[in-house]
Design an enzyme around this catalytic site. Structure first.
Site, PDB file in Angstrom:
ATOM      1  N   LYS A  51       6.452   8.541 -18.149  1.00 15.51           N
ATOM      2  CA  LYS A  51       5.840   9.836 -18.614  1.00 15.51           C
ATOM      3  C   LYS A  51       4.448   9.619 -18.284  1.00 15.51           C
ATOM      4  CE  LYS A  51       4.330  10.941 -22.912  1.00 15.51           C
ATOM      5  NZ  LYS A  51       3.216  10.030 -23.504  1.00 15.51           N
ATOM      6  N   LYS A 109      13.940   3.784 -29.251  1.00 18.00           N
ATOM      7  CA  LYS A 109      13.537   3.157 -30.674  1.00 18.00           C
ATOM      8  C   LYS A 109      14.803   3.046 -31.419  1.00 18.00           C
ATOM      9  CE  LYS A 109       8.764   4.867 -31.086  1.00 18.00           C
ATOM     10  NZ  LYS A 109       7.780   3.730 -31.145  1.00 18.00           N
ATOM     11  N   ASP A 157       0.857  -1.168   0.036  1.00 11.06           N
ATOM     12  CA  ASP A 157      -0.015   0.095   0.078  1.00 11.06           C
ATOM     13  C   ASP A 157       0.890   1.343   0.064  1.00 11.06           C
ATOM     14  OD1 ASP A 157      -1.497   2.218   0.667  1.00 11.06           O
ATOM     15  OD2 ASP A 157      -2.754   1.028   2.247  1.00 11.06           O
ATOM     16  N   HIS A 174       8.014  13.435 -26.987  1.00 11.29           N
ATOM     17  CA  HIS A 174       8.632  12.834 -28.278  1.00 11.29           C
ATOM     18  C   HIS A 174       8.883  13.383 -29.370  1.00 11.29           C
ATOM     19  CE1 HIS A 174       6.987   9.496 -25.994  1.00 11.29           C
ATOM     20  NE2 HIS A 174       5.854   9.525 -26.437  1.00 11.29           N
ATOM     21  N   HIS A 197      10.007   6.977 -24.069  1.00 13.27           N
ATOM     22  CA  HIS A 197      10.194   5.716 -24.954  1.00 13.27           C
ATOM     23  C   HIS A 197      10.741   5.823 -26.286  1.00 13.27           C
ATOM     24  CE1 HIS A 197       6.171   5.770 -26.579  1.00 13.27           C
ATOM     25  NE2 HIS A 197       6.534   4.999 -27.357  1.00 13.27           N
ATOM     26  N   GLU A 257      -0.729   8.773 -35.807  1.00 10.58           N
ATOM     27  CA  GLU A 257      -1.331   7.469 -35.565  1.00 10.58           C
ATOM     28  C   GLU A 257      -2.632   6.941 -36.239  1.00 10.58           C
ATOM     29  OE1 GLU A 257      -0.482   6.361 -31.071  1.00 10.58           O
ATOM     30  OE2 GLU A 257      -0.516   8.349 -31.211  1.00 10.58           O
ATOM     31  N   LYS A 267      -4.214  11.818 -33.480  1.00 14.35           N
ATOM     32  CA  LYS A 267      -4.713  10.341 -33.613  1.00 14.35           C
ATOM     33  C   LYS A 267      -5.604  10.207 -34.542  1.00 14.35           C
ATOM     34  CE  LYS A 267      -3.469   9.257 -29.279  1.00 14.35           C
ATOM     35  NZ  LYS A 267      -2.550   8.118 -29.056  1.00 14.35           N
TER      36      LYS A 267
HETATM   37  C1  BG6 Z   1       2.772   7.385 -25.771  1.00 16.98           C
HETATM   38  C2  BG6 Z   1       1.471   8.341 -25.871  1.00 16.98           C
HETATM   39  O1  BG6 Z   1       3.845   8.087 -25.246  1.00 16.98           O
HETATM   40  O2  BG6 Z   1       3.097   7.201 -27.114  1.00 16.98           O
HETATM   41  C3  BG6 Z   1       0.390   7.500 -26.594  1.00 16.98           C
HETATM   42  O3  BG6 Z   1       1.048   8.369 -24.590  1.00 16.98           O
HETATM   43  C4  BG6 Z   1       0.944   7.042 -27.950  1.00 16.98           C
HETATM   44  O4  BG6 Z   1      -0.786   8.183 -26.812  1.00 16.98           O
HETATM   45  C5  BG6 Z   1       2.257   6.357 -27.838  1.00 16.98           C
HETATM   46  O5  BG6 Z   1      -0.208   6.216 -28.699  1.00 16.98           O
HETATM   47  C6  BG6 Z   1       2.900   6.150 -29.205  1.00 16.98           C
HETATM   48  O6  BG6 Z   1       3.892   5.463 -29.141  1.00 16.98           O
HETATM   49  P1  BG6 Z   1       4.461   4.567 -30.438  1.00 16.98           P
HETATM   50  O7  BG6 Z   1       5.693   3.778 -29.994  1.00 16.98           O
HETATM   51  O8  BG6 Z   1       3.420   3.467 -30.776  1.00 16.98           O
HETATM   52  O9  BG6 Z   1       4.636   5.370 -31.531  1.00 16.98           O
END
Ligand code: BG6
Length: 479
Positions: free
Chosen positions: A142, A176, A86, A234, A172, A210, A334
């Site tokens: 994040k 890549k 907890d 990013h 992230h 995306e 999106k």
């Molecule tokens: C994340 C976002 O950081 O990155 C998401 O919060 C997004 O909304 C994602 O879909 C995209 O990551 P990738 O690696 O799929 O391009």
């Protein structure tokens, strides 16, 4: 080197969808250092064995070739442990410390994969329990804050408990392989550097598109929006890697110092320039990949009057000698026409065309996903007197390097265990990025017009094309 890796939020989506599968890949490829233990902590009470069963079930959703066989899972599961915690209870941190101290591993990595509003509380409690010795590293997912003040507040708490070199802030995208290749392209080759400047480059376009919508993340996304979700982190990280000066070494701080300089050189926004240079949009029902999809407002749990942007396109400049006057266009959204992340470097026209034909300027396309490669677009002729024809040199990194490329989370987890900070964001970079986006957030708060709409499956509102057309350019897909 022995290590203990602890996941706070051990039953959360991020842990089972991304982190555990990535660790499994590292394990499968023999990259995980020997002598490791993985501990998941979360609210539920269950013995190790039940957690392993639970994770095994979740792994059934992992992509085909990445899914472990039963035998592989058994071997991996031997590293896995589970404890109930907890996070508001100081004595639970003490118990965690006792568990870790018992073995006294060389390195302890504490991964905060919880909801970000818990970060400060967890860090404070880790400090109180003495879980901040130099061998401890804390990994922060994040989003880190939702504006400058909240990011500074989190960083203040993190800094009061951990030294900067113990804090691993994840973006992230930096994990890549294609993004690491950007560094290799620029600083491992002499070829482009003389051209990498205002004299040769007309504009640079960074697109993170995306085709997915917000899915089940509606409530989180509605409080966040595309600017905070993708641009502040990013897209800006990519921009820094494209625009930075060559670092003097490949050390984390040499790289991060140069990236910070770029962030500090970005042209600051004012209310007027936000109105002129930033386009925000929100998707309406449409067709993506041949399937009808609903409007953002009809995704689950989104308020009917939501003004959250699912699309942003903006124009900025890096105000220094190398880049003065070169537009940098950033775009994300999106439910766009395709999943497509790429950086397009558009070179200038030849100064004096002598051949018939399109005389289209050269272009370097750095493909981040779905493909991972480089495409250099040139002009050639079939023979004397014939018009110029566009041709391209294509490099596909997946083919060039064949199997077993290390995925983003796998890379970042291995780096956190090894203590390599190169691919993590320093607090000053992160705060500077917030400082730069904040005038946009402020201007939008005052602008009752709200986002423009765009049809799902398109490339965003027409105003995004107009933004680039104003400078005499077009987005890559419009050419
Ligand atoms: C994340 C976002 O950081 O990155 C998401 O919060 C997004 O909304 C994602 O879909 C995209 O990551 P990738 O690696 O799929 O391009």
């Amino acid at each position: 080197m022995s290590f203990d890796l602890v996941f706070f939020g051990g039953t959360g989506d991020l842990t089972w969808r991304k982190l555990m599968p990535a660790l499994f890949q590292a394990f499968r490829h023999g990259k995980l250092p020997e002598g490791g233990r993985i501990l998941a902590v979360a609210r539920d009470d269950m013995p190790d064995e039940r957690y392993r069963e639970w994770l095994k079930e979740r792994f059934r959703e992992v992509d085909g070739p990445k899914r472990p066989s039963d035998e592989e899972f058994e071997r991996f599961a031997a590293l896995l442990h589970y404890r109930r915690m907890d996070l508001s209870q100081p004595e639970h941190y003490q118990k965690l410390k006792d568990w870790l101290d018992e073995r006294n591993a060389d390195t302890v990595v504490l991964y905060l994969a919880t909801s970000p509003h818990l970060f400060t509380q967890i860090c404070e409690q880790l400090g109180v329990a003495g879980l901040n010795q130099p061998k401890v590293r804390v990994v922060l997912e994040k989003p880190l804050g939702h504006d400058l003040a909240s990011a500074q507040q989190i960083n203040k708490v993190v800094r009061s408990v951990f030294a900067e070199e113990q804090a691993f802030r994840i973006d992230h995208y930096l994990g890549k392989p294609s993004v690491q290749n950007l560094m290799a392209l620029r600083f491992g080759n002499a070829f482009f550097e003389p051209l990498w400047r205002r004299e040769s480059i007309a504009n640079i376009q960074i697109t993170l598109a995306e085709s997915l919508g917000v899915g089940t993340r509606g409530p989180f996304y509605d409080g966040t929006g595309a600017l905070r979700d993708m641009i502040q982190n990013h897209a800006l990280q990519l921009l820094t890697m494209i625009a930075m000066e060559p670092p003097s070494t490949n050390d984390a701080d040499a790289i991060r110092d140069e990236k910070l300089k770029v962030l500090r050189s970005l042209k600051p926004f004012t209310a007027e320039s936000v109105a002129r240079d930033v386009v925000r949009g929100q998707y309406r029902a449409g067709t993506v990949d041949g399937k009808a999809v609903v409007s953002y407002l009809d995704e689950g749990k989104i308020p009917a009057d939501s003004a959250t942007e699912t699309f942003v396109a903006l124009r900025t400049e890096v105000q220094n000698w190398r880049w003065a006057g070169v537009p940098f266009y950033l775009r994300t959204g999106k439910r766009l026409a395709a999943r497509d992340a790429q950086i397009v470097v558009n070179f200038r026209q030849v100064p004096h065309p002598i051949f018939p034909g399109p005389n289209q300027p050269n272009r370097l396309v750095i493909k981040l996903q779905p493909e991972d490669g480089l495409e250099l677009q040139l002009l050639a002729t079939k023979g004397s007197g014939e018009a110029l024809t566009p041709v391209s040199l294509d490099l596909d990194f997946d083919k060039a390097f064949a199997a077993n490329r290390v995925g983003a989370y796998e890379r970042l987890l291995l780096d956190a265990i090894a203590g390599r900070l190169n691919l993590f964001v320093r607090s000053d970079e992160q705060e500077q990025a917030w400082r730069w986006v904040e005038p946009i957030l402020d201007a939008w708060k005052r602008d009752s017009a709200g986002p423009r709409t765009y049809t799902a499956g398109s490339w965003g509102p027409p105003a995004a094309s107009a933004l680039v057309a104003r400078d005499g350019f077009t987005w890559a897909e419009e050419q």
